[in-house]
Scaffold this motif. Structure first.
Motif, PDB file in Angstrom:
ATOM      1  N   ARG A   1       0.851  -1.091  -0.003  1.00  0.00           N
ATOM      2  CA  ARG A   1      -0.097  -0.016  -0.074  1.00  0.00           C
ATOM      3  C   ARG A   1       1.093   1.109   0.058  1.00  0.00           C
ATOM      4  N   LEU A   2       0.810   2.180   0.890  1.00  0.00           N
ATOM      5  CA  LEU A   2       1.590   3.461   0.807  1.00  0.00           C
ATOM      6  C   LEU A   2       3.070   3.023   1.479  1.00  0.00           C
ATOM      7  N   ASP A   3       2.996   2.342   2.482  1.00  0.00           N
ATOM      8  CA  ASP A   3       4.423   2.088   3.169  1.00  0.00           C
ATOM      9  C   ASP A   3       5.091   0.698   2.809  1.00  0.00           C
ATOM     10  N   ILE A   4       6.230   0.907   2.280  1.00  0.00           N
ATOM     11  CA  ILE A   4       6.928  -0.049   1.330  1.00  0.00           C
ATOM     12  C   ILE A   4       7.462  -1.130   2.332  1.00  0.00           C
ATOM     13  N   SER A   5       7.757  -0.655   3.361  1.00  0.00           N
ATOM     14  CA  SER A   5       8.513  -1.648   4.363  1.00  0.00           C
ATOM     15  C   SER A   5       7.391  -2.555   5.117  1.00  0.00           C
ATOM     16  N   ALA A   6       6.072  -2.289   5.063  1.00  0.00           N
ATOM     17  CA  ALA A   6       5.151  -3.291   5.481  1.00  0.00           C
ATOM     18  C   ALA A   6       4.563  -4.294   4.446  1.00  0.00           C
ATOM     19  N   MET A   7       5.687  -4.182   3.253  1.00  0.00           N
ATOM     20  CA  MET A   7       5.034  -4.983   2.023  1.00  0.00           C
ATOM     21  C   MET A   7       5.446  -6.450   2.228  1.00  0.00           C
ATOM     22  N   GLN A   8       4.308  -7.447   1.649  1.00  0.00           N
ATOM     23  CA  GLN A   8       4.455  -8.851   1.963  1.00  0.00           C
ATOM     24  C   GLN A   8       4.067  -9.476   0.566  1.00  0.00           C
ATOM     25  N   PHE A   9       4.798 -10.623   0.447  1.00  0.00           N
ATOM     26  CA  PHE A   9       4.557 -11.211  -0.741  1.00  0.00           C
ATOM     27  C   PHE A   9       3.191 -11.823  -0.541  1.00  0.00           C
ATOM     28  N   VAL A  10       2.407 -11.834  -1.788  1.00  0.00           N
ATOM     29  CA  VAL A  10       1.089 -12.576  -1.722  1.00  0.00           C
ATOM     30  C   VAL A  10       0.943 -13.649  -2.773  1.00  0.00           C
ATOM     31  N   GLY A  11       1.814 -13.758  -3.550  1.00  0.00           N
ATOM     32  CA  GLY A  11       1.590 -14.646  -4.662  1.00  0.00           C
ATOM     33  C   GLY A  11       0.782 -14.041  -5.890  1.00  0.00           C
ATOM     34  N   LEU A  12      -0.270 -14.724  -6.223  1.00  0.00           N
ATOM     35  CA  LEU A  12      -1.032 -14.263  -7.173  1.00  0.00           C
ATOM     36  C   LEU A  12      -2.414 -13.822  -7.036  1.00  0.00           C
ATOM     37  N   ALA A  13      -2.565 -13.279  -5.646  1.00  0.00           N
ATOM     38  CA  ALA A  13      -3.758 -12.920  -5.141  1.00  0.00           C
ATOM     39  C   ALA A  13      -4.494 -11.713  -5.790  1.00  0.00           C
ATOM     40  N   ASN A  14      -3.464 -10.750  -6.397  1.00  0.00           N
ATOM     41  CA  ASN A  14      -4.065  -9.351  -6.858  1.00  0.00           C
ATOM     42  C   ASN A  14      -4.450  -9.931  -8.247  1.00  0.00           C
ATOM     43  N   TYR A  15      -3.812 -10.931  -8.928  1.00  0.00           N
ATOM     44  CA  TYR A  15      -4.460 -11.453 -10.104  1.00  0.00           C
ATOM     45  C   TYR A  15      -5.761 -11.962  -9.982  1.00  0.00           C
ATOM     46  N   GLU A  16      -5.985 -12.950  -8.944  1.00  0.00           N
ATOM     47  CA  GLU A  16      -7.150 -13.489  -8.484  1.00  0.00           C
ATOM     48  C   GLU A  16      -8.414 -12.416  -8.681  1.00  0.00           C
ATOM     49  N   LEU A  17      -8.077 -11.404  -7.519  1.00  0.00           N
ATOM     50  CA  LEU A  17      -8.709 -10.217  -7.357  1.00  0.00           C
ATOM     51  C   LEU A  17      -9.489  -9.698  -8.677  1.00  0.00           C
ATOM     52  N   MET A  18      -8.190  -9.426  -9.068  1.00  0.00           N
ATOM     53  CA  MET A  18      -8.456  -8.593 -10.593  1.00  0.00           C
ATOM     54  C   MET A  18      -9.520  -9.221 -11.429  1.00  0.00           C
ATOM     55  N   PHE A  19      -9.310 -10.514 -11.642  1.00  0.00           N
ATOM     56  CA  PHE A  19     -10.180 -11.282 -12.796  1.00  0.00           C
ATOM     57  C   PHE A  19     -11.616 -11.459 -12.237  1.00  0.00           C
ATOM     58  N   ARG A  20     -11.977 -11.331 -10.775  1.00  0.00           N
ATOM     59  CA  ARG A  20     -13.166 -11.404 -10.433  1.00  0.00           C
ATOM     60  C   ARG A  20     -13.817 -10.231 -10.057  1.00  0.00           C
ATOM     61  N   ASP A  21     -13.178  -8.967 -10.403  1.00  0.00           N
ATOM     62  CA  ASP A  21     -13.472  -7.720 -10.015  1.00  0.00           C
ATOM     63  C   ASP A  21     -14.618  -7.061 -10.973  1.00  0.00           C
ATOM     64  N   ALA A  22     -15.630  -6.756 -10.575  1.00  0.00           N
ATOM     65  CA  ALA A  22     -16.598  -6.543 -11.605  1.00  0.00           C
ATOM     66  C   ALA A  22     -16.264  -4.987 -11.943  1.00  0.00           C
ATOM     67  N   GLY A  23     -15.641  -4.186 -11.006  1.00  0.00           N
ATOM     68  CA  GLY A  23     -15.358  -2.827 -11.241  1.00  0.00           C
ATOM     69  C   GLY A  23     -14.294  -2.692 -12.555  1.00  0.00           C
ATOM     70  N   MET A  24     -13.242  -3.612 -12.511  1.00  0.00           N
ATOM     71  CA  MET A  24     -12.098  -3.706 -13.522  1.00  0.00           C
ATOM     72  C   MET A  24     -12.799  -4.129 -14.975  1.00  0.00           C
ATOM     73  N   TRP A  25     -13.789  -5.222 -14.880  1.00  0.00           N
ATOM     74  CA  TRP A  25     -14.283  -5.606 -15.915  1.00  0.00           C
ATOM     75  C   TRP A  25     -15.286  -4.266 -16.772  1.00  0.00           C
ATOM     76  N   SER A  26     -16.065  -3.593 -15.852  1.00  0.00           N
ATOM     77  CA  SER A  26     -17.019  -2.799 -16.534  1.00  0.00           C
ATOM     78  C   SER A  26     -16.064  -1.433 -16.833  1.00  0.00           C
ATOM     79  N   SER A  27     -15.006  -1.211 -16.157  1.00  0.00           N
ATOM     80  CA  SER A  27     -14.365   0.090 -16.737  1.00  0.00           C
ATOM     81  C   SER A  27     -13.567  -0.195 -18.108  1.00  0.00           C
ATOM     82  N   LEU A  28     -13.137  -1.673 -18.302  1.00  0.00           N
ATOM     83  CA  LEU A  28     -12.733  -2.072 -19.439  1.00  0.00           C
ATOM     84  C   LEU A  28     -13.542  -1.842 -20.494  1.00  0.00           C
ATOM     85  N   LEU A  29     -14.887  -2.450 -20.075  1.00  0.00           N
ATOM     86  CA  LEU A  29     -16.132  -2.193 -21.226  1.00  0.00           C
ATOM     87  C   LEU A  29     -16.438  -0.846 -21.460  1.00  0.00           C
ATOM     88  N   VAL A  30     -16.339   0.313 -20.623  1.00  0.00           N
ATOM     89  CA  VAL A  30     -16.403   1.386 -20.866  1.00  0.00           C
ATOM     90  C   VAL A  30     -15.311   2.081 -21.888  1.00  0.00           C
TER      91      VAL A  30
END
Lengths: 323, 286
Positions: free
Chosen positions: A65-94
Motif C-alpha cells: 500500500r503506501l508503506d513499502i516496509s510493510a510489504m509482503q509477498f502474496v503470490g497471485l492474490a492480486n491477479y485473482e482479485l482482478m479477474f473477479r473484480d466487476a469494477g475492472m471489467w466494467s471499466s474495461l467495457l467502458v
C-alpha cells in the motif's frame, strides 16, 4: 518498420577483431565516444524506466500500500482479485465502448480534412494548415474548461445554437449517459491536429502521375481516393491508428478533470485508466494498481500485435521506397 | 485535360467544386476555432453579460475584471514561473541528451549499438502507468517531492527524441563526417559545429515538441507537488476552476483558460513552421 531497415545499415564494422592495431585503436576510441554519447540516455532509462518497470512487476505479487516496509509477498492474490473484480471489467467495457465511437472519428476526420486541404485551388493553404493544427497545442486542462462552457446545457453555445435551430430539448451533454460519449468525442476533436498534418504530408507525397493515370482510366474522385490515395498513404494511416488505439486504452485525463473522475453519469465515464488511478490514489492500493497497469499494458501490447499482423491485408508499402 | 488545368495560371479556372471545398474548409475551421474565440471574448465580459440571452460574441463593455479575479485568487504568476522552469529544464536536457545519443546511433560504430537502439524503440512502448508508482516512491525517498528536481528528473531523457533526431542525422551525408575527421575535427566538435547547425530545423521541431509536452504534463505534476507554490499552470488552473461556481463564474474561468493558453500560443506562433514540418517528417519516418 523503417527503423528495423535502418538498423542494419553500417552495423557490424566495429566488431572486426582482426583489424590492424592502429585501426582497432581508432575503433576503440570511436566506441568509447559512442558509449559516452549515449550514457545520459542509458542512465535515465535505467533509473526511470527499466528499474520501475521491474519494480512494478514485483509489486503485483505483493500487498504494497503506501508503506513499502510493510510489504509482503502474496503470490497471485492480486491477479485473482482482478479477474473477479466487476469494477475492472466494467471499466474495461467502458473504455472499449468509447473507443468504438471515438476511433472512427479520430482516424477519418483528420483524413477528410487532409483530403479537402489537398485540393488544388485553395486560397490560404498555410492559414488553414496552421488553423487546423493550432487547437492541438492548447493545454488540455484549459481546453476542457472551454468545452465545459460550450457544452453547458443552459448557458452553453452549442445548446443555444440547437435551440435556435428549433430543437426543444437539446441534450444535457455531460450528464446524460446517451450523450456523454459524443460530448467527449467533440472535446477530443481539438486533438486531431497532429494526425491531420501527418495525413496531409503523406498525401502531398503521392506522385501526381498516379492520379493522372487513374483519370485516364476513367476513375472519379472517389475511385481515385480508394485506389490511389488510400493505398499510398496507408502506412501513415497505420501509424495514426496505432497512436490512436494506444491513446484510447490510456484515455482518462479528460474525465478526470471534467467531473473530478467520479465516473458520472452512471459510471459511463469510469474508464479503465481512471479506475487504475483511483486504486492508486484514492484506495491507495499500490499493489492492485500495479496489477491493473500490467494487465492494461498486456492488452495494449496484444492489440498492437494484432494490428501489426493486420497490415498484410490493407497496408501497402511501395517496394524499396520508404516514403 | 487534368494536366492542362493543373498547368493553367492560378485564378483563371475557378470551378464550382473549388469554391465548395473552400467554403467547407472555412466552415470546419470556424467550428473548430469558435470555442476559442468565444472563450477569449467571454473572458472580457462582465458577469451579467456572460449569461445574457440571446448571447453576443463580442462583449458590450470590455472589462479586465475577470483577469484581476483569476490573477488574485491564485498565484498565477508563480504557476507560470513553475511551468516555465519545469518545461524549460526538461526541454534543455532532452534536446542535449537526445542530440548526443542520436549522434552515437546515427554516426558512430560501437559494439552493442543495434541492441541498444532496440532498447530505445522498446522503451517508447512502456506506458507511464507502469513506471510512475516506483518513480513516485523514488523521488519521495530522495526528498525531492514538491521540488523542481522532482518535477523534472524523470523526464530528462526522451526515447522519442533520440529516435527522431537519429532519423534526421542519418540523412546527413556521412562524407561530411569523414572529411571532418581527416581535417582533425573530433566527434564532439563535429557534432556541435557541423551536424547541429545543419539540423537546426529538426532539432528545433523536437525542442518545441518537448516543450509543449512538458507544458501539458498533468498526472506527474499533480501527484508530485503538494504545496500551492510548486503547482504548475495545469494543476493550478484545475484547482482554481474547482473553487469557482461553474455556470455563474464563466468569466474568470475563461480568463484562467486564456492565461494557460497564451504561453503555448506564443511558442507555437514563433516556431510553427518548423513544428509543422517536423511533425510531418516524423510521421513519415515513424
Amino acid at each position: 518498420m523503417s527503423a528495423t531497415a535502418e538498423l542494419t545499415r553500417g552495423g557490424g564494422a566495429a566488431t572486426s577483431g582482426s583489424a590492424p592495431l592502429r585501426k582497432s585503436r581508432l575503433a576503440r576510441r570511436e566506441a568509447m565516444w559512442g558509449y559516452f554519447f549515449i550514457s545520459p540516455w542509458i542512465i535515465g532509462f535505467l533509473i526511470f524506466t527499466l528499474a520501475p518497470t521491474i519494480a512494478t512487476i514485483w509489486f503485483t505479487f505483493t500487498n504494497l500500500r503506501l508503506d513499502i516496509s510493510a510489504m509482503q509477498f502474496v503470490g497471485l492474490a492480486n491477479y485473482e482479485l482482478m479477474f473477479r473484480d466487476a469494477g475492472m471489467w466494467s471499466s474495461l467495457l467502458v473504455t472499449l465502448r468509447f473507443g468504438l465511437i471515438s476511433l472512427p472519428v479520430a482516424i477519418f476526420l483528420p483524413m477528410l480534412l487532409a483530403v479537402l486541404m489537398n485540393q488544388r485551388a485553395l486560397f490560404g493553404k498555410q492559414g488553414f494548415r496552421t488553423g487546423f493544427y493550432f487547437p492541438y497545442i492548447i493545454p488540455f486542462v484549459a481546453s476542457i474548461f472551454v468545452w465545459a462552457a460550450m457544452l453547458n446545457p443552459e448557458t452553453g453555445w452549442i445548446n443555444m445554437f440547437l435551440r435556435w435551430l428549433g430543437m426543444e430539448n437539446p441534450p444535457n451533454w455531460l450528464l446524460d449517459q446517451r450523450w456523454v460519449y459524443p460530448a467527449l468525442v467533440i472535446v477530443g476533436i481539438w486533438g486531431i491536429g497532429n494526425a491531420f498534418l501527418i495525413n496531409l504530408a503523406a498525401m502531398q507525397g503521392v506522385p501526381t502521375e498516379l492520379y493522372d493515370a487513374a483519370k485516364i482510366d476513367g476513375a472519379g474522385p472517389v475511385k481515385s481516393f480508394l485506389n490511389v490515395t488510400f493505398p499510398m498513404i496507408s502506412p501513415v494511416i497505420f501509424y495514426n491508428l496505432i497512436l490512436v488505439v494506444v491513446g484510447l486504452f490510456q484515455y482518462f485525463t479528460v474525465p478526470l478533470v471534467l467531473n473530478q473522475g467520479n465516473g458520472q453519469p452512471g459510471g459511463a465515464t469510469m474508464f479503465y485508466n481512471l479506475y487504475l488511478y483511483k486504486n492508486f490514489f484514492v484506495f491507495q492500493n499500490m499493489a492492485y494498481g500495479a496489477t491493473l497497469a500490467w494487465f492494461l499494458f498486456l492488452i495494449i501490447l496484444a492489440t498492437t500485435m494484432v494490428l501489426f499482423w493486420s497490415q498484410r491485408f490493407w497496408v501497402f508499402y511501395p517496394t524499396g521506397d520508404r516514403k | 485535360m487534368a494536366v492542362q488545368t493543373r498547368k493553367a495560371p492560378r485564378g483563371f479556372h475557378i470551378r464550382f467544386s473549388d469554391i465548395a471545398v473552400n467554403l467547407l474548409l472555412i466552415l470546419i475551421g470556424v467550428a473548430i476555432a469558435m470555442p476559442i474565440i468565444i472563450a477569449i471574448f467571454t473572458s472580457f465580459k462582465t458577469p451579467s453579460q456572460v449569461i445574457t440571452f440571446p448571447p453576443s460574441v463580442l462583449p458590450k463593455d470590455w472589462t479586465l475584471q475577470n483577469y484581476v479575479v483569476a490573477w488574485n485568487v491564485n498565484p498565477f504568476g508563480r504557476f507560470l514561473l513553475n511551468s516555465t522552469i519545469q518545461s524549460g529544464l526538461i526541454t534543455l536536457a532532452q534536446v542535449l541528451f537526445s542530440v548526443m545519443a542520436a549522434y552515437a546511433f546515427a554516426i558512430l560504430e560501437f559494439p552493442g549499438r543495434n541492441a541498444l537502439f532496440y532498447l530505445v524503440i522498446g522503451s517508447l512502448m512502456v506506458p507511464f502507468e507502469l513506471v510512475f508508482i516506483p518513480n513516485y516512491q523514488l523521488i519521495s525517498a530522495l526528498g525531492w517531492g514538491d521540488t523542481y528536481m522532482g518535477l523534472t528528473m524523470p523526464f530528462l531523457v526522451s526515447a522519442f527524441g533520440v529516435f527522431l533526431l537519429r532519423q534526421f542525422f542519418l540523412t546527413v551525408p556521412k562524407d561530411f563526417h569523414d572529411a571532418a575527421r581527416i581535417d582533425g575535427c573530433g566527434n564532439w566538435r563535429y557534432l556541435w559545429t557541423v551536424l547541429v547547425p545543419l539540423s537546426k530545423g529538426s532539432i528545433g521541431a523536437f525542442a518545441i515538441f518537448a516543450f509543449l509536452s512538458a507544458w501539458n504534463q498533468y498526472l506527474w505534476p499533480l501527484i508530485i507537488t503538494s504545496s500551492v507554490e510548486m503547482r504548475t499552470l495545469q494543476i493550478g488552473i484545475r484547482y482554481f476552476m474547482s473553487t469557482l461556481d461553474r455556470g455563474a463564474d464563466w468569466g474568470p474561468v475563461m480568463a484562467g483558460a486564456v492565461i494557460a493558453i497564451l504561453p503555448a500560443l506564443a511558442v507555437f506562433l514563433i516556431a510553427q513552421k518548423q513544428l509543422v514540418r517536423g511533425i510531418a517528417m516524423s510521421g513519415l519516418k515513424g
